[in-house]
Design an enzyme around this catalytic site. Structure first.
Site, PDB file in Angstrom:
ATOM      1  N   TYR A 245       0.798  -1.195  -0.126  1.00  0.00           N
ATOM      2  CA  TYR A 245       0.049  -0.210  -0.008  1.00  0.00           C
ATOM      3  C   TYR A 245       0.899   1.291  -0.162  1.00  0.00           C
ATOM      4  O   TYR A 245       1.758   1.369   0.800  1.00  0.00           O
ATOM      5  CB  TYR A 245      -0.879   0.036   1.183  1.00  0.00           C
ATOM      6  CG  TYR A 245      -1.941   1.302   1.496  1.00  0.00           C
ATOM      7  CD1 TYR A 245      -2.802   1.477   0.453  1.00  0.00           C
ATOM      8  CD2 TYR A 245      -1.742   2.219   2.349  1.00  0.00           C
ATOM      9  CE1 TYR A 245      -3.437   2.657   0.668  1.00  0.00           C
ATOM     10  CE2 TYR A 245      -2.294   3.287   2.488  1.00  0.00           C
ATOM     11  CZ  TYR A 245      -3.342   3.383   1.578  1.00  0.00           C
ATOM     12  OH  TYR A 245      -4.143   4.686   1.884  1.00  0.00           O
TER      13      TYR A 245
ATOM     14  N   ASP B  64       9.023   2.976  -0.546  1.00  0.00           N
ATOM     15  CA  ASP B  64       8.212   3.541   0.309  1.00  0.00           C
ATOM     16  C   ASP B  64       8.461   3.289   1.806  1.00  0.00           C
ATOM     17  O   ASP B  64       7.927   1.980   2.162  1.00  0.00           O
ATOM     18  CB  ASP B  64       6.944   3.197  -0.134  1.00  0.00           C
ATOM     19  CG  ASP B  64       5.810   3.874   0.815  1.00  0.00           C
ATOM     20  OD1 ASP B  64       5.923   4.364   1.774  1.00  0.00           O
ATOM     21  OD2 ASP B  64       4.411   3.604   0.391  1.00  0.00           O
TER      22      ASP B  64
ATOM     23  N   LYS C  75       4.596   8.680   8.953  1.00  0.00           N
ATOM     24  CA  LYS C  75       4.271   8.236  10.244  1.00  0.00           C
ATOM     25  C   LYS C  75       5.564   8.586  11.200  1.00  0.00           C
ATOM     26  O   LYS C  75       5.392   9.859  11.647  1.00  0.00           O
ATOM     27  CB  LYS C  75       4.262   6.661   9.964  1.00  0.00           C
ATOM     28  CG  LYS C  75       3.186   6.293   9.026  1.00  0.00           C
ATOM     29  CD  LYS C  75       2.820   5.039   9.163  1.00  0.00           C
ATOM     30  CE  LYS C  75       1.495   4.667   8.418  1.00  0.00           C
ATOM     31  NZ  LYS C  75       1.245   4.132   7.326  1.00  0.00           N
TER      32      LYS C  75
HETATM   33  C1  PLP Z   1       0.652   4.632   5.936  1.00  0.00           C
HETATM   34  C2  PLP Z   1       1.207   4.343   4.814  1.00  0.00           C
HETATM   35  C3  PLP Z   1       1.075   5.235   3.398  1.00  0.00           C
HETATM   36  C4  PLP Z   1       0.258   6.379   3.692  1.00  0.00           C
HETATM   37  O1  PLP Z   1       0.320   7.304   4.362  1.00  0.00           O
HETATM   38  P1  PLP Z   1      -0.802   8.370   4.795  1.00  0.00           P
HETATM   39  O2  PLP Z   1      -0.002   9.289   5.628  1.00  0.00           O
HETATM   40  O3  PLP Z   1      -1.882   7.452   5.475  1.00  0.00           O
HETATM   41  O4  PLP Z   1      -1.251   9.084   3.677  1.00  0.00           O
HETATM   42  C5  PLP Z   1       1.970   5.113   2.399  1.00  0.00           C
HETATM   43  N1  PLP Z   1       2.999   4.243   2.343  1.00  0.00           N
HETATM   44  C6  PLP Z   1       2.866   3.192   3.451  1.00  0.00           C
HETATM   45  C7  PLP Z   1       4.063   2.078   3.284  1.00  0.00           C
HETATM   46  C8  PLP Z   1       2.293   3.294   4.556  1.00  0.00           C
HETATM   47  O5  PLP Z   1       2.170   2.505   5.517  1.00  0.00           O
END
Ligand code: PLP
Length: 424
Positions: free
Chosen positions: A144, A239, A267
């Site tokens: 994701y 990511d 995060k």
């Molecule tokens: C949480 C997450 C996102 C999205 O981040 P948001 O701040 O919720 O938009 C993208 N990539 C990864 C791997 C994530 O865990």
């Protein structure tokens, strides 16, 4: 366990907020029942609106690596707030924040602050496309990367076909630019590059997947992404919105000794405030406006309270913290395995440091197909059992649980006991 206040709030919420929540997983649809409404949090604990106390393994879905409401972080934010909330102008704080990120994540030479992980990955992909002059994106099934159109795509029918929308509202024309491959499948990646390598702008990957549950990369998989991108002139994007500062001080790329072209962070980087980052190679990031032709902007990007929360958090990530997280993670992993074997339940606990998932399947889980073979009913009973015993566990079998530095061995042991009683 009292539930009346949360129940009443959930009813009110559903009248004015879609499904009563501001992000879908919070609605508990995968496990049934109503979500507790959280009133406050401290250290490893959450307290809901009915006064129930929980040991928290979600940590706001990752940011709370120091535990909730760490006094130094809260104080730093309070001090920053006294000087104003947002100016839409450069500040010394964001320079310090950026310098800290660059010092902790060696592949990042130049960066931009944004306000969410979604924005970070979306912007990284735009700059990769702008830099290469190509359109095609490769992603992996089960990863994701936020909810931008070209990322809400599932594999088309048949191997190596281009994607189909995985959400209503995503134009098919956009989905067709995304090629979705199985995670950890080096051969599939090699085939995709052999077939269409010179149209591929970027490969985006969670270097340790958290979003189908915790799935580590097989040896050579991440290196193959980097090498194939280099060979064909495409851009590798890690990511690390979840893994950044989680699996090691420098993220998964430090843990595995790798150097992607671009990285997305979020995060933990924001310490619980809306803050994310994308950055990487200087020549690529120099394409971003106003240095270059790739447009990206943000009214609240890098605002003082957010970068202060991020800095106060990152400043406390030392070796001792990761040693502690590893020990607590190993203790929980061993306890869950032990409880499962005593109960005769098939369980495969996968863990990297302080992120972990107990998959209700034989395992190992290496990709989305493996992850989706889980015994979902058993997970629902497990989750309900934990919640009733005061353990706040991710409400989906496709999520990673997080341990914070505020957790204690006693918290872990209580959790193992609750888990043992919930493996029914
Ligand atoms: C949480 C997450 C996102 C999205 O981040 P948001 O701040 O919720 O938009 C993208 N990539 C990864 C791997 C994530 O865990």
């Amino acid at each position: 366990m009292k539930r009346d206040v949360s129940k009443a709030l959930f009813e009110r919420a559903q009248r004015v907020i879609v499904a009563g929540v501001n992000s879908p997983v919070r609605a508990f649809r995968a496990v049934g029942g109503d979500p507790p409404f959280i009133a406050r949090a401290k250290g490893s604990r959450l307290f809901d609106a009915d006064g129930n106390e929980f040991i928290d393994y979600i940590g706001s879905w990752g940011p709370a690596i120091l535990g909730h409401a760490h006094p130094d972080v809260v104080l730093a934010i309070q001090n920053a707030l006294m000087n104003g909330l947002s100016f839409g102008a450069p500040t010394a704080l964001e320079v310090e924040f950026a310098e800290r990120i660059v010092s902790m994540v060696p592949s990042i030479e130049l960066l931009r602050c944004v306000s969410s992980g979604t924005e970070a990955t979306m912007s990284a992909i735009r700059v990769a496309r702008g830099f290469t002059g190509r359109d095609v994106l490769i992603k992996f099934e089960g990863c994701y990367h936020g909810h931008a159109d070209h990322l809400l795509v599932k594999a088309g029918s048949g191997a190596a076909t281009f994607g189909e929308p995985d959400s209503a509202g995503v134009p098919a024309a956009i989905a067709r630019l995304t090629l979705t491959l199985p995670y950890n499948d080096i051969a599939a990646l090699e085939r995709a590059f052999a077939e269409s390598g010179h149209t591929i702008a970027a490969v985006i990957v969670e270097p340790v997947v958290g979003n189908m549950g915790c799935v580590p990369p097989v040896p050579g998989f991440l290196q193959a992404i980097i090498d194939l991108c280099k060979k064909y002139g495409a851009i590798s994007i890690f990511d690390e919105v979840m893994t950044g500062f989680r699996v090691s001080r420098g993220g998964a790329q430090s843990l595995y000794g790798l150097h992607p072209d671009l990285t997305a962070l979020g995060k933990i980087a924001g310490g619980g405030m809306p803050l994310a980052v994308y950055g990487g190679r200087r020549d690529i990031m120099s394409k971003v406006a106003p240095l270059g032709p790739v447009y990206q902007a943000g009214t609240l990007s890098g605002n003082p309270s957010a970068v202060t929360a991020g800095m106060a958090t990152l400043a406390r990530l030392d070796d001792a913290l990761y040693t502690k997280l590893e020990a607590l993670g190993a203790r929980l992993e061993a306890g869950l395995n032990d409880a499962a074997s005593k109960a005769g339940v098939e369980l495969c606990v996968q863990r990297v440091g302080s992120m972990l998932t107990p998959f209700f399947t034989r395992g190992p889980v290496q990709n989305w197909d493996d992850a989706s073979k889980q015994d979902k009913e058993r997970f629902v009973r497990f989750h309900r059992g934990l919640l009733e015993r005061g353990i706040y566990w991710p409400p989906s079998q496709y999520e990673a649980a997080f341990i914070s530095a505020a957790h204690t061995e006693e918290d872990i042991d209580r959790t193992i006991a609750a888990a043992a009683a919930s493996l029914v």
